[in-house]
Scaffold this active site. Sequence first.
Site, PDB file in Angstrom:
ATOM      1  N   ARG A  88      33.131  38.132  41.402  1.00  0.00           N
ATOM      2  CA  ARG A  88      33.143  38.325  39.942  1.00  0.00           C
ATOM      3  C   ARG A  88      33.403  37.005  39.226  1.00  0.00           C
ATOM      4  O   ARG A  88      32.927  36.762  38.122  1.00  0.00           O
ATOM      5  CB  ARG A  88      34.265  39.339  39.632  1.00  0.00           C
ATOM      6  N   CYS A 141      39.685  37.836  49.387  1.00  0.00           N
ATOM      7  CA  CYS A 141      40.597  38.596  50.262  1.00  0.00           C
ATOM      8  C   CYS A 141      39.814  39.403  51.293  1.00  0.00           C
ATOM      9  O   CYS A 141      40.123  39.364  52.482  1.00  0.00           O
ATOM     10  CB  CYS A 141      41.499  39.516  49.440  1.00  0.00           C
TER      11      CYS A 141
HETATM   12  N1  PCA Z   1      43.440  37.821  45.755  1.00  0.00           N
HETATM   13  C1  PCA Z   1      42.004  37.682  45.720  1.00  0.00           C
HETATM   14  C2  PCA Z   1      41.720  36.409  46.475  1.00  0.00           C
HETATM   15  C3  PCA Z   1      43.025  35.700  46.594  1.00  0.00           C
HETATM   16  C4  PCA Z   1      44.044  36.689  46.217  1.00  0.00           C
HETATM   17  O1  PCA Z   1      45.260  36.534  46.293  1.00  0.00           O
HETATM   18  C5  PCA Z   1      41.248  38.911  46.204  1.00  0.00           C
HETATM   19  O2  PCA Z   1      41.766  40.027  46.075  1.00  0.00           O
HETATM   20  O3  PCA Z   1      40.128  38.783  46.701  1.00  0.00           O
END
Ligand code: PCA
Length: 209
Positions: A88, A141
């Site tokens: 996004r 993530c």
């Molecule tokens: N959250 C993001 C990427 C790094 C983080 O801490 C995610 O949910 O993809």
Amino acid sequence: MKILVTAFEPFEKENINPSYEALKNVRDRIMNAEIIKMQVPTIFYLSTKKVIEKIEEISPDAVLSIGQAAKKYSVNVERVAINIDDARIPDNAGQQPVDTPIDPDGMPAYFATIPIKKIVEEIKREKLPSVISNTAGTYVCNHLMYGILNYIHKNDLPIKAGFIHVPYSSEQVLDKPDTPFMSLEDMTRAIEIALRVIATNDTHISVPR
Ligand code: PCA
């Protein structure tokens, strides 16, 4: 045993990433497990590369990764990682892949191999909100969770792996009215509970659900 625990650098204009702030205060030994902590860049591919290098260096028995999930109310224990990047917003290196397979030769998805239901149950037993999440999203993530499980699968390694998303911390929502948050202290406690479950390899759940 050894458990590698990773958390991310801040991204999207945030000054902190609660995953790493909470991880800093996690104890270095939990039950019989030595806890090795590492911060990873919020960057596609580089994040996975750094964690794989660390796995090769220290040969952990388990890898638990932590990340921030805005708008979540609870500690989200992820069930599955999928083979797609669909960003996004750009990552911290300016990359913004859209509808791109992470590994064209990899499986479509991998399930977490840590006892996710037991972890949720134990976190709730200590009076903190926690749920199973059935998507880790399509950003860095999910990318890292997929990359670690794909590496373990392809190399047939006896390493358990999984991912936990934490909400914003209280300090992050000062100028975001009506946004869910959790204290860093509670996140630290939840991570320690998850590590205790992994360290004891306790998979028994009292009520199937
Ligand atoms: N959250 C993001 C990427 C790094 C983080 O801490 C995610 O949910 O993809």
